[in-house]
Design a protein around this motif. Structure first.
Motif, PDB file in Angstrom:
ATOM      1  N   ALA A  23       0.829  -1.209   0.000  1.00 34.59           N
ATOM      2  CA  ALA A  23       0.000   0.000   0.000  1.00 34.59           C
ATOM      3  C   ALA A  23       0.863   1.260   0.000  1.00 34.59           C
ATOM      4  N   ALA A  24       2.077   1.156   0.556  1.00 29.81           N
ATOM      5  CA  ALA A  24       3.005   2.283   0.553  1.00 29.81           C
ATOM      6  C   ALA A  24       3.698   2.448  -0.798  1.00 29.81           C
ATOM      7  N   GLY A  25       3.368   1.576  -1.730  1.00 31.74           N
ATOM      8  CA  GLY A  25       3.912   1.702  -3.079  1.00 31.74           C
ATOM      9  C   GLY A  25       5.202   0.958  -3.325  1.00 31.74           C
ATOM     10  N   LEU A  26       5.562   0.067  -2.414  1.00 32.43           N
ATOM     11  CA  LEU A  26       6.811  -0.675  -2.591  1.00 32.43           C
ATOM     12  C   LEU A  26       6.586  -1.920  -3.443  1.00 32.43           C
ATOM     13  N   PRO A  27       7.482  -2.202  -4.360  1.00 29.43           N
ATOM     14  CA  PRO A  27       7.368  -3.428  -5.157  1.00 29.43           C
ATOM     15  C   PRO A  27       7.764  -4.641  -4.318  1.00 29.43           C
ATOM     16  N   THR A  28       7.350  -5.816  -4.750  1.00 33.21           N
ATOM     17  CA  THR A  28       7.612  -7.026  -3.968  1.00 33.21           C
ATOM     18  C   THR A  28       9.102  -7.292  -3.796  1.00 33.21           C
ATOM     19  N   ARG A  29       9.922  -6.943  -4.765  1.00 28.24           N
ATOM     20  CA  ARG A  29      11.365  -7.184  -4.613  1.00 28.24           C
ATOM     21  C   ARG A  29      11.939  -6.333  -3.482  1.00 28.24           C
ATOM     22  N   ALA A  30      11.437  -5.118  -3.293  1.00 24.55           N
ATOM     23  CA  ALA A  30      11.886  -4.278  -2.181  1.00 24.55           C
ATOM     24  C   ALA A  30      11.324  -4.810  -0.865  1.00 24.55           C
ATOM     25  N   ILE A  31      10.096  -5.258  -0.899  1.00 22.16           N
ATOM     26  CA  ILE A  31       9.477  -5.804   0.313  1.00 22.16           C
ATOM     27  C   ILE A  31      10.255  -7.011   0.805  1.00 22.16           C
ATOM     28  N   ALA A  32      10.715  -7.837  -0.099  1.00 24.04           N
ATOM     29  CA  ALA A  32      11.500  -9.016   0.289  1.00 24.04           C
ATOM     30  C   ALA A  32      12.755  -8.611   1.060  1.00 24.04           C
ATOM     31  N   ARG A  33      13.341  -7.477   0.692  1.00 27.55           N
ATOM     32  CA  ARG A  33      14.526  -6.992   1.412  1.00 27.55           C
ATOM     33  C   ARG A  33      14.162  -6.337   2.735  1.00 27.55           C
TER      34      ARG A  33
END
Length: 124
Positions: free
Chosen positions: A54-64
């Protein structure tokens, strides 16, 4: 808990939960019958994933970033967290500026078209 129960608890489809697992955001053990089994923390982890999306982060960033989330869901200052967040904010700012420009151009096109239509109506 099985995937259906996790889906029910979180309001997220089983298909999306499987996607989260496939991209490394969520982990499940496999029972002998092949069914996915999630631990009790999975519900909280899905909530964190949804908040970061919801904050606009892509899944690859979320994984980190997920390893840097506390029990309350807040991000801790782990290596790479702030640069990732700053980079994403800069990208969102750039996109917001592009959208603002597009909106202004469209607004002007609408006004010009309305004036043109009004001029033809008055002149006829």
């Amino acid at each position: 808990m099985l995937i259906g129960e996790l889906a029910e608890r979180t309001g997220i489809s089983e298909r999306l939960l499987r996607y989260y697992e496939r991209v490394g955001l969520l982990a499940a053990e496999r029972r002998s019958n092949g069914y996915r089994e999630y631990d009790e923390d999975a519900e909280h982890r899905v909530t964190q994933i949804r908040a970061l999306l919801a904050a606009g982060l892509p899944t690859r960033a979320i994984a980190r970033l997920l390893p840097c989330t506390g029990a309350d869901g807040a991000l801790r200052a782990c290596p790479g967290v702030l640069p990732t967040l700053h980079d994403r904010l800069a990208e969102l700012d750039r996109r917001a500026a592009e959208l603002a420009t597009a909106r202004d151009l469209l607004r002007h096109a609408i006004l010009d078209t309305e004036r043109s239509a009004l001029g033809r109506t008055v002149g006829n």
